[in-house]
Design a protein around this motif. Sequence first.
Motif, PDB file in Angstrom:
ATOM      1  N   LYS A 223       0.839  -1.206   0.000  1.00  0.00           N
ATOM      2  CA  LYS A 223       0.000   0.000   0.000  1.00  0.00           C
ATOM      3  C   LYS A 223       0.872   1.254   0.000  1.00  0.00           C
ATOM      4  O   LYS A 223       0.383   2.361   0.158  1.00  0.00           O
ATOM      5  CB  LYS A 223      -0.912   0.003   1.239  1.00  0.00           C
ATOM      6  CG  LYS A 223      -2.004  -1.050   1.156  1.00  0.00           C
ATOM      7  CD  LYS A 223      -2.840  -1.099   2.425  1.00  0.00           C
ATOM      8  CE  LYS A 223      -3.892  -2.194   2.308  1.00  0.00           C
ATOM      9  NZ  LYS A 223      -4.444  -2.591   3.601  1.00  0.00           N
ATOM     10  N   SER A 225       2.807   3.986  -1.749  1.00  0.00           N
ATOM     11  CA  SER A 225       2.755   4.581  -3.094  1.00  0.00           C
ATOM     12  C   SER A 225       4.150   4.758  -3.712  1.00  0.00           C
ATOM     13  O   SER A 225       4.290   4.799  -4.935  1.00  0.00           O
ATOM     14  CB  SER A 225       2.004   5.914  -3.065  1.00  0.00           C
ATOM     15  OG  SER A 225       2.641   6.800  -2.168  1.00  0.00           O
ATOM     16  N   SER A 232      -0.754   6.257 -12.017  1.00  0.00           N
ATOM     17  CA  SER A 232      -1.971   6.564 -11.264  1.00  0.00           C
ATOM     18  C   SER A 232      -3.183   6.785 -12.181  1.00  0.00           C
ATOM     19  O   SER A 232      -4.289   6.344 -11.875  1.00  0.00           O
ATOM     20  CB  SER A 232      -1.754   7.755 -10.335  1.00  0.00           C
ATOM     21  OG  SER A 232      -1.550   8.920 -11.089  1.00  0.00           O
ATOM     22  N   GLY A 237      -6.930   7.139 -10.845  1.00  0.00           N
ATOM     23  CA  GLY A 237      -6.500   8.321 -10.096  1.00  0.00           C
ATOM     24  C   GLY A 237      -6.339   9.506 -11.044  1.00  0.00           C
ATOM     25  O   GLY A 237      -6.755   9.440 -12.208  1.00  0.00           O
ATOM     26  N   ASN A 241      -2.173  12.016  -7.926  1.00  0.00           N
ATOM     27  CA  ASN A 241      -2.344  11.098  -6.808  1.00  0.00           C
ATOM     28  C   ASN A 241      -2.983   9.773  -7.199  1.00  0.00           C
ATOM     29  O   ASN A 241      -3.812   9.714  -8.099  1.00  0.00           O
ATOM     30  CB  ASN A 241      -3.260  11.739  -5.752  1.00  0.00           C
ATOM     31  CG  ASN A 241      -2.568  12.874  -5.044  1.00  0.00           C
ATOM     32  OD1 ASN A 241      -1.506  12.683  -4.459  1.00  0.00           O
ATOM     33  ND2 ASN A 241      -3.147  14.060  -5.148  1.00  0.00           N
ATOM     34  N   PRO A 243      -5.654   6.927  -6.139  1.00  0.00           N
ATOM     35  CA  PRO A 243      -6.885   6.985  -5.332  1.00  0.00           C
ATOM     36  C   PRO A 243      -6.683   6.298  -3.981  1.00  0.00           C
ATOM     37  O   PRO A 243      -5.816   5.432  -3.835  1.00  0.00           O
ATOM     38  CB  PRO A 243      -7.907   6.227  -6.185  1.00  0.00           C
ATOM     39  CG  PRO A 243      -7.114   5.387  -7.124  1.00  0.00           C
ATOM     40  CD  PRO A 243      -5.821   6.104  -7.354  1.00  0.00           C
ATOM     41  N   GLY A 244      -7.483   6.711  -3.000  1.00  0.00           N
ATOM     42  CA  GLY A 244      -7.309   6.251  -1.616  1.00  0.00           C
ATOM     43  C   GLY A 244      -7.390   4.749  -1.424  1.00  0.00           C
ATOM     44  O   GLY A 244      -6.759   4.204  -0.522  1.00  0.00           O
ATOM     45  N   TRP A 245      -8.158   4.077  -2.266  1.00  0.00           N
ATOM     46  CA  TRP A 245      -8.338   2.626  -2.105  1.00  0.00           C
ATOM     47  C   TRP A 245      -7.205   1.811  -2.681  1.00  0.00           C
ATOM     48  O   TRP A 245      -7.125   0.617  -2.495  1.00  0.00           O
ATOM     49  CB  TRP A 245      -9.651   2.189  -2.794  1.00  0.00           C
ATOM     50  CG  TRP A 245      -9.625   2.349  -4.292  1.00  0.00           C
ATOM     51  CD1 TRP A 245      -9.008   1.523  -5.200  1.00  0.00           C
ATOM     52  CD2 TRP A 245     -10.197   3.402  -5.046  1.00  0.00           C
ATOM     53  NE1 TRP A 245      -9.179   2.001  -6.481  1.00  0.00           N
ATOM     54  CE2 TRP A 245      -9.905   3.155  -6.427  1.00  0.00           C
ATOM     55  CE3 TRP A 245     -10.948   4.548  -4.711  1.00  0.00           C
ATOM     56  CZ2 TRP A 245     -10.327   4.006  -7.446  1.00  0.00           C
ATOM     57  CZ3 TRP A 245     -11.375   5.371  -5.741  1.00  0.00           C
ATOM     58  CH2 TRP A 245     -11.062   5.113  -7.089  1.00  0.00           C
ATOM     59  N   TYR A 246      -6.295   2.505  -3.395  1.00  0.00           N
ATOM     60  CA  TYR A 246      -5.369   1.768  -4.256  1.00  0.00           C
ATOM     61  C   TYR A 246      -4.296   0.993  -3.493  1.00  0.00           C
ATOM     62  O   TYR A 246      -3.732   1.469  -2.509  1.00  0.00           O
ATOM     63  CB  TYR A 246      -4.713   2.716  -5.263  1.00  0.00           C
ATOM     64  CG  TYR A 246      -3.981   1.951  -6.340  1.00  0.00           C
ATOM     65  CD1 TYR A 246      -4.671   1.096  -7.181  1.00  0.00           C
ATOM     66  CD2 TYR A 246      -2.605   2.041  -6.469  1.00  0.00           C
ATOM     67  CE1 TYR A 246      -4.011   0.350  -8.148  1.00  0.00           C
ATOM     68  CE2 TYR A 246      -1.928   1.307  -7.432  1.00  0.00           C
ATOM     69  CZ  TYR A 246      -2.648   0.461  -8.277  1.00  0.00           C
ATOM     70  OH  TYR A 246      -1.983  -0.280  -9.215  1.00  0.00           O
TER      71      TYR A 246
END
Length: 392
Positions: A223, A225, A232, A237, A241, A243-246
């Motif tokens: 998780k 990045s 992304s 994304g 950035n 995305p938050g779930w990635y």
Amino acid sequence: MKAIPYGRQEISDEDVSAVVKTLRSDYLTQGPKIEEFERAFAKYVGCQYAVAVANGTAALHLCALALDVGPGQEVITSPITFSASANCIAYCGGRTVFADIDPESYLIDISQVEELLNGPNHGITGMVLVDFAGRPVDLEAFRYLADKHGLWIIEDSCHAPGGFFVDKSDQQQNCGNGRYADLAIFSFHPVKHIAAGEGGMITTNDVALYERLKMLRTHGITKNSDQFKNASQSIGGDDQNYPGWYMEMQSLGYNYRLTDFQAALGLSQLSRASTNIDRRREIASVYWESFQNEPFILGQSGDMDGHAYHLYLIEVENRLGLYNHLREHKIYPQIHYIPVHLMPYYKDLGWRQGDFPVAERYYSRCLSLPMFPSLTDDEQSYVIDKTKQFYA
Ligand SMILES: *Cc1c(COP(=O)(O)O)cnc(C)c1O
């Protein structure tokens, strides 16, 4: 006298409270107890990094994966160990090669290993060295050999948390401290020193291996990045950035995680590990004193500094007779181990009776006597009396 097994776990009230407290917390798994246990364990053995896993076998498997064991590779281990030490190589498509043991230490014989390494066209890439019964392997000597031949070392230290040897510079080297081995592994099965029900730990000083192991423990997923490989925009994304779930699965990992309540139990048990080792050493010393002048004793673990005494081994004539005699008196010794190369799975791969005469002779005479911290002096005297009685 109640039944006396060869090994027994102890669960204290503090252990029970620690588990209950974690059960009532927010995390049953992937929570803070894991890192707490890892940090405490790393401190106990004196290494930089520790990775908690589901069991000792999973620890061995992850080590073999992290070291890129694969088809065409051969790895050396002892025939006198639990089969998992050998199986982890087969899991990865490699071939396990055995080398005979030393008749006095019962550990893999370095001269036999050297002979293999100097032999013709082998594909040996590493060694799984077992601190069998709790007696530490002289890893300094094996490191020298490993460096000469470009090999890695996994220390299977399931029997030896709290064990140590003294190296040539007069430094105490704790089992699993990562000074000479690339990776070391431990088990928290109830027969071992620290009981968590099931559980395992990998220790190392190598940050790259540490990072790989953490990913492999949980499906090969990251998780972080900084490590992402996909762009992304390509996964929903924007150009700034992810995305938050990635998250990314980057290698073929497993679910080999430990739960938080097991970590809580392991952590609580760890706080008693040193005093338990002291008690094991006391018991060993009494066995040694009682047996050293007995003609029926053909060999024994002895009384030595640094030994973690997971097991106390004796070698005797008429081992089956003694085994049955002790059982009749509700003493339950064990045999460690049936040589791995004589297991039908390994025989199918070509190994034969007669391949390792020292290991096979040891197996024909060995017996593991009761050895656990809560063994009372009276119980131990009873075991010693019944053993001597059989040969009287
Ligand atoms: C117990 C043991 C293992 C395996 O550990 P588990 O937690 O039972 O999977 C591996 N090697 C040795 C030497 C062991 O004693």
